[in-house]
Write a protein that holds these residues in place. Structure first.
Motif, mmCIF file in Angstrom:
data_model
loop_
_atom_site.group_PDB
_atom_site.id
_atom_site.type_symbol
_atom_site.label_atom_id
_atom_site.label_comp_id
_atom_site.label_asym_id
_atom_site.label_seq_id
_atom_site.Cartn_x
_atom_site.Cartn_y
_atom_site.Cartn_z
ATOM 1 N N ASN A 22 9.080 -3.981 22.645
ATOM 2 C CA ASN A 22 8.695 -4.009 21.137
ATOM 3 C C ASN A 22 9.805 -5.304 20.675
ATOM 4 O O ASN A 22 9.078 -6.011 19.711
ATOM 5 C CB ASN A 22 9.338 -2.895 20.240
ATOM 6 C CG ASN A 22 8.331 -1.905 20.717
ATOM 7 O OD1 ASN A 22 7.127 -2.076 20.917
ATOM 8 N ND2 ASN A 22 8.491 -0.455 20.101
ATOM 9 N N VAL A 23 10.923 -5.446 20.932
ATOM 10 C CA VAL A 23 11.800 -6.780 20.453
ATOM 11 C C VAL A 23 11.373 -8.053 21.284
ATOM 12 O O VAL A 23 10.995 -8.784 20.314
ATOM 13 C CB VAL A 23 13.276 -6.423 20.990
ATOM 14 C CG1 VAL A 23 14.078 -7.527 20.601
ATOM 15 C CG2 VAL A 23 13.768 -5.254 20.172
ATOM 16 N N ASN A 24 11.464 -8.010 22.478
ATOM 17 C CA ASN A 24 11.209 -9.056 22.943
ATOM 18 C C ASN A 24 9.791 -9.771 23.251
ATOM 19 O O ASN A 24 9.744 -11.196 23.047
ATOM 20 C CB ASN A 24 11.782 -8.917 24.612
ATOM 21 C CG ASN A 24 13.071 -8.741 24.806
ATOM 22 O OD1 ASN A 24 13.760 -8.422 23.762
ATOM 23 N ND2 ASN A 24 13.610 -8.511 25.883
ATOM 24 N N ILE A 25 8.501 -8.914 22.912
ATOM 25 C CA ILE A 25 7.348 -9.470 23.069
ATOM 26 C C ILE A 25 6.685 -9.060 21.585
ATOM 27 O O ILE A 25 6.331 -10.020 20.725
ATOM 28 C CB ILE A 25 6.379 -8.887 23.930
ATOM 29 C CG1 ILE A 25 6.985 -9.133 25.297
ATOM 30 C CG2 ILE A 25 5.071 -9.428 23.626
ATOM 31 C CD1 ILE A 25 6.118 -8.264 26.528
ATOM 32 N N LYS A 26 6.794 -7.945 21.114
ATOM 33 C CA LYS A 26 6.114 -7.541 19.671
ATOM 34 C C LYS A 26 6.721 -8.558 18.493
ATOM 35 O O LYS A 26 6.308 -8.929 17.716
ATOM 36 C CB LYS A 26 6.112 -6.293 19.672
ATOM 37 C CG LYS A 26 5.162 -5.820 18.537
ATOM 38 C CD LYS A 26 5.195 -4.049 18.400
ATOM 39 C CE LYS A 26 4.789 -3.639 17.465
ATOM 40 N NZ LYS A 26 4.943 -2.089 17.114
ATOM 41 N N GLY A 27 8.383 -8.470 18.815
ATOM 42 C CA GLY A 27 9.035 -9.374 17.815
ATOM 43 C C GLY A 27 8.691 -10.620 17.416
ATOM 44 O O GLY A 27 8.421 -10.956 16.587
ATOM 45 N N VAL A 28 8.530 -11.347 18.889
ATOM 46 C CA VAL A 28 8.003 -12.635 18.714
ATOM 47 C C VAL A 28 6.513 -12.832 17.917
ATOM 48 O O VAL A 28 6.479 -13.943 17.335
ATOM 49 C CB VAL A 28 8.178 -13.415 20.188
ATOM 50 C CG1 VAL A 28 7.552 -14.830 20.089
ATOM 51 C CG2 VAL A 28 9.816 -13.495 20.634
ATOM 52 N N MET A 29 5.813 -12.163 18.548
ATOM 53 C CA MET A 29 4.459 -11.923 17.886
ATOM 54 C C MET A 29 4.513 -11.639 16.443
ATOM 55 O O MET A 29 3.499 -12.414 15.446
ATOM 56 C CB MET A 29 3.717 -11.178 18.597
ATOM 57 C CG MET A 29 3.311 -11.477 20.175
ATOM 58 S SD MET A 29 2.555 -10.530 21.063
ATOM 59 C CE MET A 29 0.874 -10.484 20.472
ATOM 60 N N ASN A 30 5.335 -10.795 16.061
ATOM 61 C CA ASN A 30 5.450 -10.489 14.770
ATOM 62 C C ASN A 30 5.792 -11.680 13.631
ATOM 63 O O ASN A 30 5.150 -11.827 12.749
ATOM 64 C CB ASN A 30 6.330 -9.115 14.339
ATOM 65 C CG ASN A 30 5.671 -7.917 14.767
ATOM 66 O OD1 ASN A 30 4.550 -7.643 14.909
ATOM 67 N ND2 ASN A 30 6.435 -6.928 15.051
ATOM 68 N N MET A 31 6.790 -12.236 14.276
ATOM 69 C CA MET A 31 7.485 -13.266 13.572
ATOM 70 C C MET A 31 6.308 -14.540 13.363
ATOM 71 O O MET A 31 6.304 -15.124 12.094
ATOM 72 C CB MET A 31 8.503 -13.896 14.135
ATOM 73 C CG MET A 31 9.673 -13.011 14.250
ATOM 74 S SD MET A 31 10.591 -12.818 12.766
ATOM 75 C CE MET A 31 11.121 -14.676 12.214
ATOM 76 N N ILE A 32 5.636 -14.787 14.175
ATOM 77 C CA ILE A 32 4.881 -15.905 14.387
ATOM 78 C C ILE A 32 3.586 -15.350 13.403
ATOM 79 O O ILE A 32 3.125 -16.247 12.751
ATOM 80 C CB ILE A 32 4.159 -16.147 15.868
ATOM 81 C CG1 ILE A 32 5.496 -16.923 16.439
ATOM 82 C CG2 ILE A 32 3.026 -17.013 15.802
ATOM 83 C CD1 ILE A 32 4.925 -17.001 18.194
#
Length: 174
Positions: free
Chosen positions: A111-121
């Protein structure tokens, strides 16, 4: 401070820089670098920050939850009228042994390492499009462990070692 050669190569004065994972070792170093180069820096992190500077604003936020990010990025754009650079640096790992690892630990890392990056973008891109903002550079930071398996001999008998889920999540960022 940083060498004058860097300042002559890169002019970051009055740039608005958003750095996730701003309290970590790499994140805080990036915050200080961009402040030294004259930028206005916003730091996103789940953990509270003790670092202060007149051109630094810390925002406590969990980037793995999309709705948490919308208002935070919108507030920065309302105040600054732009974001010039977003550095997706936030990351976490799990240090429990593989056979004792829980689903919750795996999910938190993903959730942090993948989903967090995707959420920010995703969130920034949507706001960027709607408000017709000028160009923003997005930098996603990964890890060498996204390309290589860790050498567990490096860690000895210590409890803190590099987990396979961390490597897999950083490979996804790459």
């Amino acid at each position: 401070m940083y060498d004058q050669r860097i300042k002559s190569l890169f002019n970051f004065e009055n740039k608005t820089v958003l750095i996730t994972g701003s309290n970590g070792q790499i994140g805080l170093s990036l915050v200080k670098l961009f402040l030294d180069l004259g930028s206005n820096v916003y730091g996103f992190d789940k953990m509270n920050s003790k670092f202060t500077h007149k051109n630094y604003k810390f925002v406590k936020v969990d980037i793995s939850i999309k709705k948490n990010i919308v208002n935070k990025i919108s507030t920065i754009i309302k105040s600054e009228k732009k974001i010039d650079i977003i550095i997706n640096n936030e990351g976490m790992s799990v240090f429990t042994k593989y056979f004792k690892r829980t689903d919750s630990e795996i999910n938190n890392t993903v959730n942090v390492n993948i989903k967090g990056v995707m959420n920010m973008i995703n969130i920034y891109s949507e706001i960027h499009r709607k408000k017709k903002l000028k160009k923003c550079n997005i930098i996603n930071i990964s890890s060498i462990y996204g390309l290589l398996s860790p050498d567990f001999r490096v860690y000895g008998k210590k409890d803190r070692f590099n987990s396979e889920i961390y490597g897999a999540s950083k490979a996804a960022v790459i």
